[in-house]
Design a protein around this motif. Structure first.
Motif, PDB file in Angstrom:
ATOM      1  N   GLY A  23     114.565 -34.247  88.687  1.00 54.54           N
ATOM      2  CA  GLY A  23     114.199 -33.149  89.575  1.00 54.54           C
ATOM      3  C   GLY A  23     113.200 -32.202  88.924  1.00 54.54           C
ATOM      4  O   GLY A  23     112.260 -31.738  89.566  1.00 54.54           O
ATOM      5  N   VAL A  24     113.405 -31.929  87.638  1.00 48.68           N
ATOM      6  CA  VAL A  24     112.483 -31.054  86.904  1.00 48.68           C
ATOM      7  C   VAL A  24     111.089 -31.672  86.874  1.00 48.68           C
ATOM      8  O   VAL A  24     110.086 -30.993  87.124  1.00 48.68           O
ATOM      9  N   ILE A  25     111.011 -32.949  86.584  1.00 48.75           N
ATOM     10  CA  ILE A  25     109.715 -33.634  86.525  1.00 48.75           C
ATOM     11  C   ILE A  25     109.035 -33.600  87.889  1.00 48.75           C
ATOM     12  O   ILE A  25     107.828 -33.345  87.994  1.00 48.75           O
ATOM     13  N   ASN A  26     109.802 -33.828  88.951  1.00 50.40           N
ATOM     14  CA  ASN A  26     109.225 -33.789  90.294  1.00 50.40           C
ATOM     15  C   ASN A  26     108.693 -32.404  90.629  1.00 50.40           C
ATOM     16  O   ASN A  26     107.641 -32.265  91.256  1.00 50.40           O
ATOM     17  N   GLU A  27     109.409 -31.360  90.251  1.00 54.31           N
ATOM     18  CA  GLU A  27     108.947 -29.988  90.513  1.00 54.31           C
ATOM     19  C   GLU A  27     107.709 -29.657  89.697  1.00 54.31           C
ATOM     20  O   GLU A  27     106.803 -28.975  90.179  1.00 54.31           O
ATOM     21  N   LEU A  28     107.653 -30.126  88.438  1.00 53.79           N
ATOM     22  CA  LEU A  28     106.481 -29.854  87.607  1.00 53.79           C
ATOM     23  C   LEU A  28     105.225 -30.538  88.152  1.00 53.79           C
ATOM     24  O   LEU A  28     104.120 -30.057  87.938  1.00 53.79           O
ATOM     25  N   LYS A  29     105.397 -31.645  88.859  1.00 55.98           N
ATOM     26  CA  LYS A  29     104.252 -32.316  89.479  1.00 55.98           C
ATOM     27  C   LYS A  29     103.670 -31.467  90.601  1.00 55.98           C
ATOM     28  O   LYS A  29     102.487 -31.589  90.923  1.00 55.98           O
ATOM     29  N   LYS A  30     104.474 -30.593  91.199  1.00 55.07           N
ATOM     30  CA  LYS A  30     104.026 -29.744  92.303  1.00 55.07           C
ATOM     31  C   LYS A  30     103.330 -28.468  91.823  1.00 55.07           C
ATOM     32  O   LYS A  30     102.678 -27.805  92.600  1.00 55.07           O
ATOM     33  N   VAL A  31     103.468 -28.156  90.551  1.00 58.04           N
ATOM     34  CA  VAL A  31     102.904 -26.925  90.014  1.00 58.04           C
ATOM     35  C   VAL A  31     101.390 -27.027  89.978  1.00 58.04           C
ATOM     36  O   VAL A  31     100.827 -28.034  89.569  1.00 58.04           O
TER      37      VAL A  31
END
Length: 73
Positions: A23-31
């Protein structure tokens, strides 16, 4: 009826940790990361603001020290 194998506590924690980091990796892709120019601008704003606040605090501290010295000394 077959026995259902219950996952051990360690396995459950590992699965939760794995899901969390996915989930953290997926959110960082949106940054939307700033480019170099924006980064330098933001850094400059932080440094200038910090300097201004530091000077203001120094002035207030010096003023209060002066007043207290005159009152008590």
């Amino acid at each position: 009826m077959g026995a259902v194998k219950k996952p051990t506590n360690t396995q459950a924690q590992t699965e939760k940790a794995s899901e969390y980091f996915k989930g953290v990796i997926n959110e960082l892709k949106k940054v939307q990361w700033p480019n170099r120019r924006q980064l330098l601008t933001y850094t400059g704003v932080v440094l200038v603001t910090s300097a201004i606040v530091s000077v203001l605090l120094w002035v207030v501290d010096s003023g209060l020290s002066f007043v207290l010295t005159k009152m008590l000394g």
